[in-house]
Design a protein around this motif. Sequence first.
Motif, PDB file in Angstrom:
ATOM      1  N   ILE A 179     -11.341  17.023  10.977  1.00  0.00           N
ATOM      2  CA  ILE A 179     -12.796  16.209  10.446  1.00  0.00           C
ATOM      3  C   ILE A 179     -13.617  16.078  11.737  1.00  0.00           C
ATOM      4  CG2 ILE A 179     -11.079  14.422   9.583  1.00  0.00           C
ATOM      5  CD1 ILE A 179     -11.004  12.743  12.078  1.00  0.00           C
ATOM      6  N   HIS A 185      -9.314   3.954  13.509  1.00  0.00           N
ATOM      7  CA  HIS A 185      -9.606   4.814  12.498  1.00  0.00           C
ATOM      8  C   HIS A 185     -11.066   5.607  12.736  1.00  0.00           C
ATOM      9  CE1 HIS A 185      -5.963   4.028  10.395  1.00  0.00           C
ATOM     10  NE2 HIS A 185      -6.415   2.933  10.068  1.00  0.00           N
ATOM     11  N   HIS A 226     -15.427  14.607  13.774  1.00  0.00           N
ATOM     12  CA  HIS A 226     -15.666  13.786  14.798  1.00  0.00           C
ATOM     13  C   HIS A 226     -15.060  13.836  16.073  1.00  0.00           C
ATOM     14  CE1 HIS A 226     -17.556  10.889  11.820  1.00  0.00           C
ATOM     15  NE2 HIS A 226     -16.528  11.189  10.866  1.00  0.00           N
ATOM     16  N   ARG A 273      -6.538  15.522  12.561  1.00  0.00           N
ATOM     17  CA  ARG A 273      -5.940  14.296  12.118  1.00  0.00           C
ATOM     18  C   ARG A 273      -4.593  14.846  11.372  1.00  0.00           C
ATOM     19  NH1 ARG A 273      -9.236  10.330   8.302  1.00  0.00           N
ATOM     20  NH2 ARG A 273      -9.195  12.612   6.720  1.00  0.00           N
ATOM     21  N   PRO A 278     -14.794   7.133  11.522  1.00  0.00           N
ATOM     22  CA  PRO A 278     -15.730   6.730  10.182  1.00  0.00           C
ATOM     23  C   PRO A 278     -15.175   7.263   9.141  1.00  0.00           C
ATOM     24  CG  PRO A 278     -17.117   7.245  12.234  1.00  0.00           C
ATOM     25  CD  PRO A 278     -15.534   7.629  12.530  1.00  0.00           C
ATOM     26  N   PRO A 279     -15.662   6.945   7.890  1.00  0.00           N
ATOM     27  CA  PRO A 279     -15.338   7.596   6.625  1.00  0.00           C
ATOM     28  C   PRO A 279     -15.623   9.257   6.580  1.00  0.00           C
ATOM     29  CG  PRO A 279     -16.186   5.602   6.081  1.00  0.00           C
ATOM     30  CD  PRO A 279     -16.332   5.817   7.581  1.00  0.00           C
ATOM     31  N   VAL A 280     -14.647   9.884   5.927  1.00  0.00           N
ATOM     32  CA  VAL A 280     -15.046  11.357   5.994  1.00  0.00           C
ATOM     33  C   VAL A 280     -15.076  11.722   4.371  1.00  0.00           C
ATOM     34  CG1 VAL A 280     -14.232  13.679   6.791  1.00  0.00           C
ATOM     35  CG2 VAL A 280     -14.114  11.740   8.291  1.00  0.00           C
ATOM     36  N   SER A 281     -15.647  12.546   4.020  1.00  0.00           N
ATOM     37  CA  SER A 281     -15.723  13.138   2.441  1.00  0.00           C
ATOM     38  C   SER A 281     -14.685  13.974   2.363  1.00  0.00           C
ATOM     39  CB  SER A 281     -17.222  13.360   1.948  1.00  0.00           C
ATOM     40  OG  SER A 281     -17.629  14.459   2.781  1.00  0.00           O
ATOM     41  N   LYS A 282     -14.243  14.595   1.276  1.00  0.00           N
ATOM     42  CA  LYS A 282     -13.667  15.624   1.251  1.00  0.00           C
ATOM     43  C   LYS A 282     -14.161  17.025   1.520  1.00  0.00           C
ATOM     44  CE  LYS A 282     -10.683  13.847  -2.698  1.00  0.00           C
ATOM     45  NZ  LYS A 282     -10.324  13.945  -3.825  1.00  0.00           N
ATOM     46  N   HIS A 328      -1.592   7.571  10.669  1.00  0.00           N
ATOM     47  CA  HIS A 328      -2.498   8.529  11.125  1.00  0.00           C
ATOM     48  C   HIS A 328      -2.490   8.741  12.478  1.00  0.00           C
ATOM     49  CE1 HIS A 328      -5.071   8.267   7.398  1.00  0.00           C
ATOM     50  NE2 HIS A 328      -3.953   7.586   7.086  1.00  0.00           N
TER      51      HIS A 328
END
Length: 615
Positions: free
Chosen positions: A484, A353, A486, A498, A355-359, A527
């Motif tokens: 996203i 996955h 990245h 994604r 890295p974390p992604v904000s809304k 995903h």
Amino acid sequence: MLLASAVVVWEWLNEHGRWRPYSPAVSHHIEAVVRAGPRAGGSVVLGQVDSRLAPYIIDLQSMNQFRQDTGTLRPVRRNYYDPSSAPGKGVVWEWENDNGSWTPYDMEVGITIQQAYEKQHPWIDLTSIGFSYVIDFSTMGQINRQTQRQRRVRRRLDLVYPMVMGALPKAQSWPTSPGPAAASPPGPPCSCPQCVLVMTVKAAVISPQQPPTTARKNMPPAGVLKLPAPPGAKAQDAGGTIRGPGKTVQVQAVRRQPSSSLAGATAGSPTSPPGANGKMGRVALATLNRSNLQRLAVAQSRVLIASGVPTVPVKNLNGSSPVNPALAGITGILMSAAGLPVCLTRPPKLVLHPPPVSKSEIKSIPGVSNTSRKTTKKQAKKGKTPEEVLKKYLQKVRHPPDEDCTICMERLTAPSGYKGPQPTVKPDLVGKLSRCGHIYHIYCLVAMYNNGNKDGSLQCPTCKTIYGVKTGTQPPGKMEYHLIPHSLPGHPDCKTIRIIYSIPPGIQGPEHPNPGKSFSARGFPRHCYLPDSEKGRKVLKLLLVAWDRRLIFAIGTSSTTGESDTVIWNEVHHKTEFGSNLTGHGYPDANYLDNVLAELAAQGISEESTAQEKD
């Protein structure tokens, strides 16, 4: 002891308790390593002979198959069969699963089918060996005795499985028997800091029976493993605790196993591996419990870090996820501690996955409407009989050629050999498909249509040309898609698309393999990733068409786990690894976008399809 020749088939145990055969080529590869003896290292890398098995390694000492990216262990066995049976002749019997690929029967089932085939029986009932199926050799079909559902079966020739001669023990361990290869002395041990440490740990795990040579007061407490300090490392205290700038760690030795489980283990020194005396003192993975493996891995990691040797970070050892992220990281360490010939270098890291992604960072995709799409069951077109549907795609042939109909395998000049429910057309009528020109009994084509999705489309069984709009049997679900911020490996100049597929478990409908029976949906949400390039967006638009036509997933038998009545991929490959390509389902992959476009085209989906959907 078996005093005769036999063919050897290597098999693995699935989660349903069925022994599944490796292919002849893979069995030959494993057998070659077995016959090479300890010089071969005691482990078999299956990816060397079959790229689809790249994540798998077999440890011959513990007789386990080890999956490197998930840490999954499965038992394997070396089984013997009569040379005159199917594996001794290179005969493989297979059944066609729901996605159109072929799955081999269990070896005992295949042998039973082959015996009936050789005796020229018209059919064989498999109830006597625990399966509610009948194999009809006249139609080459498998019939479920309970549901009457039919599947195609086939008999094909492959390599003959490896042959062994002489006395064969029923329960085989590794190495097999002392021979020229097994008796030859091992080469000099590696003296690099990594291997020295591995041999030290292995010697301590085996708990060699050796008289003490030091004073009692200098010995650590019972059950505590005292590792030698590498150059530059801080010394241990008398309790076996490694002192360093970070936290201290108490290194516990693995509890000694009963002597019968380590028969033949000999003492070894830190610089001379067990086996320098002629016998390999090894310990199987099965004798090490999880907590001891964790402590051993932490101890090794700390010592290697102190000596300046690159190592794999060990963390999240108590994670609760189904596939612990740390398993991939500590694979090399655990295999080394268990006696496998693996050097403790830094392996590639599995990155599933991003890295974390904000809304606020998630954006819609330019040129693609909406950010999600649901699908439900589409009803088959009504008001037209199968004969009326096929009439659009066929031309009648008044004087058929003297060749076989590839559906029923009867001559086109003779009536159809189909024995199922009787279509309303005459069995001797012959038709030619208008675009590809292949010729069949119309009777056979109607029967094939009735056994399919009945959606108004037809696919030529020879060349796979699609007539009409092909739809599938994908169960209801949701497809989400967005950008996203990245980049994927190999695509540094663009962001990433994604895709998130969500399908819940449910009850099978009339178009599914077992109507009324529940089906499972493992691994959802799934995903998947595409580069946000021109070609990546093109693939996304065609995937949306495939989703609407219910062609992305199907219900069938998983080729990975063997589970039946579960949601499976349906011949359109997706990339499910974001930052690596350890399983073959990630990036970089220069040919992936072109390959998936070809797979979509085989399902009848091209750029023209997007225009049809808009209309």
